[in-house]
Design a protein around this motif. Sequence first.
Motif, short mmCIF file in Angstrom:
data_model
loop_
_atom_site.label_atom_id
_atom_site.label_comp_id
_atom_site.label_asym_id
_atom_site.label_seq_id
_atom_site.Cartn_x
_atom_site.Cartn_y
_atom_site.Cartn_z
N SER A 145 0.83 -1.21 0.00
CA SER A 145 0.00 0.00 0.00
C SER A 145 0.86 1.26 0.00
CB SER A 145 -0.93 0.01 1.22
OG SER A 145 -0.19 0.04 2.43
N SER A 146 2.07 1.15 0.57
CA SER A 146 2.99 2.29 0.54
C SER A 146 3.93 2.23 -0.65
CB SER A 146 3.80 2.34 1.84
OG SER A 146 4.58 1.15 1.98
N VAL A 147 4.12 1.03 -1.23
CA VAL A 147 4.97 0.90 -2.41
C VAL A 147 4.34 1.60 -3.61
CG1 VAL A 147 5.77 -0.78 -4.14
CG2 VAL A 147 6.19 -1.18 -1.72
N VAL A 148 3.01 1.57 -3.70
CA VAL A 148 2.30 2.23 -4.79
C VAL A 148 1.86 3.60 -4.30
CG1 VAL A 148 0.38 2.07 -6.42
CG2 VAL A 148 1.51 -0.02 -5.63
N PRO A 149 2.63 4.65 -4.59
CA PRO A 149 2.28 5.98 -4.09
C PRO A 149 1.01 6.49 -4.75
CG PRO A 149 4.17 6.09 -5.57
CD PRO A 149 3.88 4.65 -5.36
N PRO A 150 0.30 7.41 -4.11
CA PRO A 150 -1.00 7.84 -4.62
C PRO A 150 -0.94 8.79 -5.81
CG PRO A 150 -0.45 9.03 -2.62
CD PRO A 150 0.63 8.00 -2.80
N ASP A 151 0.22 9.36 -6.08
CA ASP A 151 0.28 10.43 -7.08
C ASP A 151 0.95 10.01 -8.38
OD1 ASP A 151 2.72 10.11 -5.87
OD2 ASP A 151 3.23 12.25 -5.86
N LEU A 173 3.82 -10.74 -7.54
CA LEU A 173 3.24 -10.09 -8.71
C LEU A 173 1.73 -10.00 -8.57
CD1 LEU A 173 3.42 -8.87 -11.54
CD2 LEU A 173 3.35 -11.20 -12.47
N ALA A 174 1.10 -11.07 -8.09
CA ALA A 174 -0.35 -11.05 -7.91
C ALA A 174 -0.76 -9.97 -6.91
CB ALA A 174 -0.84 -12.42 -7.45
N GLU A 175 0.00 -9.84 -5.82
CA GLU A 175 -0.30 -8.82 -4.82
C GLU A 175 -0.11 -7.42 -5.39
OE1 GLU A 175 2.37 -9.76 -1.69
OE2 GLU A 175 1.31 -11.58 -1.07
N LEU A 176 0.97 -7.23 -6.14
CA LEU A 176 1.23 -5.92 -6.73
C LEU A 176 0.17 -5.57 -7.76
CD1 LEU A 176 3.11 -3.48 -7.05
CD2 LEU A 176 4.43 -4.80 -8.71
N ALA A 177 -0.22 -6.54 -8.58
CA ALA A 177 -1.25 -6.30 -9.59
C ALA A 177 -2.58 -5.94 -8.93
CB ALA A 177 -1.40 -7.52 -10.49
N ALA A 178 -2.91 -6.63 -7.84
CA ALA A 178 -4.15 -6.32 -7.13
C ALA A 178 -4.13 -4.91 -6.55
CB ALA A 178 -4.38 -7.35 -6.01
N GLU A 179 -2.97 -4.50 -6.03
CA GLU A 179 -2.85 -3.14 -5.50
C GLU A 179 -2.96 -2.11 -6.61
OE1 GLU A 179 -2.39 -0.31 -2.43
OE2 GLU A 179 -2.89 -2.45 -2.42
N CYS A 180 -2.37 -2.40 -7.76
CA CYS A 180 -2.48 -1.48 -8.90
C CYS A 180 -3.92 -1.37 -9.38
CB CYS A 180 -1.57 -1.95 -10.04
SG CYS A 180 0.19 -1.68 -9.74
N ARG A 181 -4.63 -2.49 -9.37
CA ARG A 181 -6.04 -2.43 -9.75
C ARG A 181 -6.82 -1.57 -8.75
NH1 ARG A 181 -10.67 -7.21 -10.00
NH2 ARG A 181 -12.30 -5.85 -10.84
N ARG A 182 -6.56 -1.78 -7.46
CA ARG A 182 -7.29 -1.04 -6.43
C ARG A 182 -7.09 0.46 -6.58
NH1 ARG A 182 -6.91 0.94 -1.29
NH2 ARG A 182 -4.67 0.60 -1.12
N LYS A 183 -5.86 0.86 -6.96
CA LYS A 183 -5.55 2.28 -7.09
C LYS A 183 -5.66 2.77 -8.53
CE LYS A 183 -2.66 2.60 -2.99
NZ LYS A 183 -1.31 2.90 -2.43
N ASP A 184 -6.08 1.88 -9.45
CA ASP A 184 -6.24 2.22 -10.86
C ASP A 184 -4.96 2.80 -11.45
OD1 ASP A 184 -7.53 2.34 -13.32
OD2 ASP A 184 -8.30 4.36 -12.96
N VAL A 185 -3.87 2.07 -11.22
CA VAL A 185 -2.54 2.45 -11.71
C VAL A 185 -2.08 1.39 -12.72
CG1 VAL A 185 -0.12 2.70 -11.03
CG2 VAL A 185 -1.92 3.65 -9.59
#
Length: 378
Positions: A145-151, A173-185
């Motif tokens: 959640s902190s690896v993928v910054p909000p901006d 990779l699955a965890e990172l992809a899920a986080e990117c989806r959640r933040k639309d990145v």
Amino acid sequence: MIESTLRLSTANLTELEHLALNSELNVADGHARQQLSEGQQRIIDELPTLFEKAAVQPVADLERDAHRAFFHLMGQQSYPIGPNPVLSCYASSVAMEILARSLVTKTDAVALIHPTFDNIPDILRGVGLRLVPLEEDPLHAGDLSSVVPPDVGCIFVTTPNNPTGRVLTRERLAELAAECRRKDVVLALDTSFRGFDTRSHYDHYAVLEASGCRWVVIEDTGKLWPTLDLKVGLLAYSENVGLPIPKIYSDILLGVSPFILALVERFAEDAAGDGLADLHAFVAESRRIVRTTLADVPGVSFPDPDSRVSVERVDLGGRRCADVWSALHERQVYALPCTQFHWADPSLGDRSLRIALARPHTSLRAAVRELRAVLLAH
């Protein structure tokens, strides 16, 4: 010495690699410059036949066959086909340029893995993108959640990484992809060194598609086989990526040579036999040569003990890489300083060099012996 140091301080890594191209003791660029295997030599002997095939067979068929042979070799059975097919480029850096020009239409910032080869930040910055460093340790084991910054609009990861060789696991990779989806990145991967490490041969595309995130993957054939830089870069993306990738692609090129597509298919078929295992054994022996030759040099260590890619970092202890590089240059030996890999903080690479391993073992031994002599003198 002064001229060499000045050149080193102002050059990017590709410029330093260019200096080495005419040297027999070139361990700078990561391209495949080892000798052809017997199977690969037979393919080269078939070049007139391959040329004739490329001249008459429809390009779409050649491209489909080359993609299938390459992706299946790498364990990527779920690569895109159909409405958003993989785009073939002259090189992975061309694919990178297309991605960068597409990203800047939708975002102004990218979180980029640190360290990595400096042409990636150079290309991204070249279109006006702001870069946020993404350190490897938190990427692989930290709180995502902190690896993928909000901006930022994109997370860009090289796996296996160059120069460290670190690989994102399937679970990470699955965890990172899920986080990117959640933040639309957008999640962008550069997998150019995938062929050297079977730990990266799980089906990335299946993981990415299952996550529902927006994604882009850059693949490369140029690091694997000694084809005198006849290669293709491959640009794959999800249907929901939301970037003008096909339009930017068409602005830059029509397609790649059908002859090179035919060559890639044949080299991938050869590698699907014993060729890839032979390559892995060759690189492992190259790494052993480097480590055993330098093992007893005071202060020297190897920071990437689990790396399997075709490059090896050498920690120089208290020695500055600028001094070692300059002394090697005087001996017509070329390696890469690691300062430029640390694009956000060059001082972090000021005590290490990167050695290319895809070289004939006689040349590699000679280059590393020269490096040993330089290190013992400093």
